[in-house]
Design a protein around this motif. Sequence first.
Motif, short mmCIF file in Angstrom:
data_model
loop_
_atom_site.label_atom_id
_atom_site.label_comp_id
_atom_site.label_asym_id
_atom_site.label_seq_id
_atom_site.Cartn_x
_atom_site.Cartn_y
_atom_site.Cartn_z
N ILE A 203 0.76 -0.89 0.35
CA ILE A 203 0.04 -0.45 0.10
C ILE A 203 1.16 1.42 0.07
CG2 ILE A 203 -1.87 1.49 0.91
CD1 ILE A 203 -2.57 -1.37 2.66
N TYR A 204 1.47 1.35 0.96
CA TYR A 204 3.11 2.26 0.79
C TYR A 204 3.13 2.39 -0.33
CZ TYR A 204 7.06 5.24 2.19
OH TYR A 204 8.34 6.07 2.03
N LYS A 205 4.04 1.75 -0.83
CA LYS A 205 4.68 1.28 -2.48
C LYS A 205 3.36 2.52 -3.62
CE LYS A 205 9.23 0.28 -2.75
NZ LYS A 205 10.09 0.65 -2.95
N PHE A 206 2.66 1.43 -3.44
CA PHE A 206 1.22 1.99 -5.12
C PHE A 206 0.68 3.17 -4.25
CE2 PHE A 206 2.45 -2.11 -5.65
CZ PHE A 206 2.60 -2.08 -6.83
N LYS A 207 0.79 3.59 -2.92
CA LYS A 207 -0.45 4.91 -2.20
C LYS A 207 0.86 5.24 -1.84
CE LYS A 207 -4.70 3.37 -3.78
NZ LYS A 207 -4.88 4.61 -5.09
N ASN A 208 0.29 6.21 -0.08
CA ASN A 208 1.20 6.25 0.76
C ASN A 208 1.17 6.45 2.54
OD1 ASN A 208 -1.09 7.56 1.38
ND2 ASN A 208 -1.16 9.23 -0.31
N ILE A 209 1.41 6.86 2.83
CA ILE A 209 1.30 6.70 4.11
C ILE A 209 -0.14 7.02 5.10
CG2 ILE A 209 1.80 7.65 6.73
CD1 ILE A 209 3.88 6.43 5.54
N GLN A 210 -0.96 8.09 4.19
CA GLN A 210 -2.26 7.37 4.24
C GLN A 210 -2.56 6.97 4.11
OE1 GLN A 210 -0.17 10.12 2.86
NE2 GLN A 210 -1.81 11.91 2.31
N GLY A 211 -2.84 6.04 2.69
CA GLY A 211 -3.01 3.94 2.58
C GLY A 211 -2.91 2.92 3.74
N ALA A 212 -1.85 3.27 3.58
CA ALA A 212 -1.70 2.59 4.96
C ALA A 212 -2.31 2.66 6.55
CB ALA A 212 0.25 2.58 5.45
#
Length: 393
Positions: A153-162
Amino acid sequence: MNRLKFKITATTFLSDFSNAAIIFTFSLALIGKSAFWFSLLYGVYYFSSFIIHLIMGMFIDKKSPASLMIFSEIARFVLLLLAFVIVSMGSNQKEIYLFIICLIGLVEPIFHPAEMKVIFHYFSGRELSKIDSILELSDQSMMIFAPILITLIYKFKNIQGALLIILIILIISIIINFLLNKVTKIDIKTGNSDRDSFKELLSGYAYIVNKRKLLYSSSILGIVNIAFGIVTPLILPLLQVYKADATLLYLFVTTAESTGVIFGALFILTFNKTKRITNQYYPFLFISSSFLIVGMAQKSPVLIIICYFIIGGATSYFNVLNNLQFQKSSEEKMIGKVFAFKGMITVLGFTVGSLIGGFIITIVAVNTLFIAVGFVTLSFTLLILFLKKNKKF
């Protein structure tokens, strides 16, 4: 009843997922910061956890366990929601993560002691050994699964996604715990005042100090956790030399360690080797040697991953031997207090180690600190083994 037991088991996996995911996510959020901040992150988390462990015995038996489980999950949800909102507004300050992880450390440890009361009440003696295995499986499998999911999730999104995925898991856990609270009825202990409860805690500590084998096991447990406290927060800073690949390598290292723990547990169950090897310093020999090699092999990620697999296996073996020593050296009526103290020693050791590591890392390089910890602990372990062999210790 089977549905009730399923709900109890489900809360274990959900809570263990969020436990593993939170500290991993906050570590990823500090990528690019100095190694000092990683040590401080773990230090404040384990210090606040130590504080709640210190006083938990004064209230854990006086409240509904299901209510305490709900409180712990809701409190973590609110704190992570706060982090999500702040980060979404564009702020990514390291102080925010430190403040929130400190508060999470105060509420997270309440969940599992309360959960153990529910389990002990609703599972038969014959079922307890099976549920213990499930609890261990949950803890270690989530230590593998949570970092993998969070990294993706962090790779494809960001910290917010995690953070969002952890919030969703916590919502599901809260719902299940509310359902549990409606059907669980457990007698609450109300006899002792806070002053009496505090005296009971002190009596437990005095009991351990006066038992030579318990004091010995407590001491080595503290030393092992100080060593882990120094180096564990610095794994990601150690790997930051690989820049874009650091996050993925961090995932491989943490997964290798958890996989090693599982293999270690399976090895013990299959071959029952604890009957032959009872000295707790033998597995520590492998742990300290691996720390030394990791520091020397900063430019060899494969060797680091192999070392952390060995560390996981040796840690599993050490934990079994240490637990057995605590169990065999304690009277039945003191088991609860002794293991509460054991938990406190674990958290305190990691806290002290994190703070020591945070101070030293401002002076030396990360790999140098790994080498130093490995050298000191290996020398100490060999000295103790030599003294024991010559019956001088």
